[in-house]
Design a protein around this motif. Structure first.
Motif, PDB file in Angstrom:
ATOM      1  N   LEU A 201       7.294   1.392  14.195  1.00 53.69           N
ATOM      2  CA  LEU A 201       6.733   0.089  14.544  1.00 53.69           C
ATOM      3  C   LEU A 201       5.865   0.162  15.797  1.00 53.69           C
ATOM      4  N   ASP A 202       6.185   1.060  16.727  1.00 57.61           N
ATOM      5  CA  ASP A 202       5.322   1.280  17.894  1.00 57.61           C
ATOM      6  C   ASP A 202       3.928   1.708  17.444  1.00 57.61           C
ATOM      7  N   THR A 203       3.890   2.658  16.538  1.00 59.72           N
ATOM      8  CA  THR A 203       2.607   3.149  16.026  1.00 59.72           C
ATOM      9  C   THR A 203       1.858   2.042  15.304  1.00 59.72           C
ATOM     10  N   PHE A 204       2.565   1.310  14.457  1.00 59.60           N
ATOM     11  CA  PHE A 204       1.961   0.189  13.734  1.00 59.60           C
ATOM     12  C   PHE A 204       1.365  -0.824  14.701  1.00 59.60           C
ATOM     13  N   GLU A 205       2.132  -1.222  15.702  1.00 62.65           N
ATOM     14  CA  GLU A 205       1.646  -2.198  16.668  1.00 62.65           C
ATOM     15  C   GLU A 205       0.416  -1.697  17.414  1.00 62.65           C
ATOM     16  N   GLY A 206       0.369  -0.402  17.656  1.00 60.94           N
ATOM     17  CA  GLY A 206      -0.789   0.184  18.324  1.00 60.94           C
ATOM     18  C   GLY A 206      -2.056   0.116  17.490  1.00 60.94           C
ATOM     19  N   GLU A 207      -1.897  -0.019  16.190  1.00 61.21           N
ATOM     20  CA  GLU A 207      -3.044  -0.075  15.287  1.00 61.21           C
ATOM     21  C   GLU A 207      -3.508  -1.494  14.960  1.00 61.21           C
TER      22      GLU A 207
ATOM     23  N   GLU B 277      -0.563   0.939   4.644  1.00 68.28           N
ATOM     24  CA  GLU B 277      -0.104   2.143   3.952  1.00 68.28           C
ATOM     25  C   GLU B 277       0.600   3.093   4.926  1.00 68.28           C
ATOM     26  N   ARG B 278       0.008   3.317   6.094  1.00 66.23           N
ATOM     27  CA  ARG B 278       0.609   4.238   7.061  1.00 66.23           C
ATOM     28  C   ARG B 278       1.986   3.767   7.522  1.00 66.23           C
ATOM     29  N   VAL B 279       2.122   2.473   7.824  1.00 67.80           N
ATOM     30  CA  VAL B 279       3.426   1.993   8.292  1.00 67.80           C
ATOM     31  C   VAL B 279       4.457   2.071   7.169  1.00 67.80           C
ATOM     32  N   VAL B 280       4.062   1.743   5.959  1.00 63.48           N
ATOM     33  CA  VAL B 280       5.004   1.793   4.837  1.00 63.48           C
ATOM     34  C   VAL B 280       5.420   3.229   4.543  1.00 63.48           C
ATOM     35  N   LEU B 281       4.470   4.151   4.532  1.00 64.31           N
ATOM     36  CA  LEU B 281       4.818   5.553   4.275  1.00 64.31           C
ATOM     37  C   LEU B 281       5.720   6.109   5.373  1.00 64.31           C
ATOM     38  N   ALA B 282       5.477   5.710   6.611  1.00 67.43           N
ATOM     39  CA  ALA B 282       6.335   6.157   7.709  1.00 67.43           C
ATOM     40  C   ALA B 282       7.743   5.573   7.568  1.00 67.43           C
ATOM     41  N   LEU B 283       7.846   4.323   7.147  1.00 68.73           N
ATOM     42  CA  LEU B 283       9.165   3.724   6.898  1.00 68.73           C
ATOM     43  C   LEU B 283       9.845   4.387   5.700  1.00 68.73           C
ATOM     44  N   ASN B 284       9.053   4.801   4.709  1.00 69.39           N
ATOM     45  CA  ASN B 284       9.618   5.571   3.589  1.00 69.39           C
ATOM     46  C   ASN B 284      10.279   6.842   4.111  1.00 69.39           C
ATOM     47  N   ALA B 285       9.618   7.510   5.061  1.00 66.31           N
ATOM     48  CA  ALA B 285      10.162   8.744   5.623  1.00 66.31           C
ATOM     49  C   ALA B 285      11.463   8.475   6.382  1.00 66.31           C
ATOM     50  N   VAL B 286      11.510   7.382   7.122  1.00 66.23           N
ATOM     51  CA  VAL B 286      12.751   7.003   7.818  1.00 66.23           C
ATOM     52  C   VAL B 286      13.851   6.764   6.792  1.00 66.23           C
ATOM     53  N   ASN B 287      13.535   6.037   5.754  1.00 64.89           N
ATOM     54  CA  ASN B 287      14.516   5.756   4.709  1.00 64.89           C
ATOM     55  C   ASN B 287      15.015   7.052   4.074  1.00 64.89           C
ATOM     56  N   LYS B 288      14.096   7.951   3.761  1.00 65.16           N
ATOM     57  CA  LYS B 288      14.466   9.219   3.137  1.00 65.16           C
ATOM     58  C   LYS B 288      15.351  10.046   4.070  1.00 65.16           C
ATOM     59  N   ALA B 289      15.041  10.036   5.357  1.00 68.36           N
ATOM     60  CA  ALA B 289      15.837  10.786   6.333  1.00 68.36           C
ATOM     61  C   ALA B 289      17.258  10.242   6.450  1.00 68.36           C
ATOM     62  N   HIS B 290      17.454   9.014   6.002  1.00 70.59           N
ATOM     63  CA  HIS B 290      18.781   8.395   6.023  1.00 70.59           C
ATOM     64  C   HIS B 290      19.326   8.261   4.603  1.00 70.59           C
ATOM     65  N   ASN B 291      19.044   9.273   3.799  1.00 66.76           N
ATOM     66  CA  ASN B 291      19.565   9.393   2.438  1.00 66.76           C
ATOM     67  C   ASN B 291      19.187   8.236   1.527  1.00 66.76           C
TER      68      ASN B 291
END
Length: 133
Positions: free
Chosen positions: A48-54, A71-85
């Motif tokens: 969200l820091d990165t998103f807010e910066g954009e 797209e960038r914020v959603v894909l980054a959140l996808n990665a967070v979700n994936k990292a948490h199984n």
């Protein structure tokens, strides 16, 4: 200003901890710290820091530029979700994150209804193309 979902999640954790300490909550009913471990909160905040910066200047940006930020914020959140199984964001959290993205764009001059309509989408389909959570 739109409130980050992580802010309310942290508030819920603190409130639950206070209730546990006061003895007003049965420990078997406590779930906030388990649902929102610090690693998840920290990773989500970094996204969200990165998103807010954009966000600056998006009110004057092209549709392609706005959708690229989404797209960038959603894909980054996808990665967070994936990292948490794949269990990071349940229904309520998904809705909070989508609302946060929508509100943040709106606050920075993007008319989300018009933006999505130009792509044949409804307002609440803004993140659907990329979202895995």
């Amino acid at each position: 200003m739109a409130e980050r979902p992580t802010t309310s999640w942290r508030h819920g954790i603190a409130e639950e901890a206070e209730e546990l300490a006061a003895g007003t909550l049965d420990p078997e009913c406590a779930c906030m710290a388990e649902l929102f471990p610090e690693g998840l909160l920290t990773a989500t905040d970094a996204v969200l820091d990165t998103f807010e910066g954009e966000l600056a200047g998006l009110g004057e940006a092209s549709d392609e530029q706005v959708f690229a930020v989404v797209e960038r914020v959603v894909l980054a959140l996808n990665a967070v979700n994936k990292a948490h199984n794949g269990n990071a964001f349940e229904t309520d959290e998904r809705e909070e994150l989508c609302d946060y993205i929508d509100q943040s764009l709106t606050e920075h001059g993007v008319d989300v209804v018009v933006l999505t309509a130009r792509r044949g989408l409804g307002r609440y389909q803004l993140t659907d193309k990329w979202r895995k959570w």
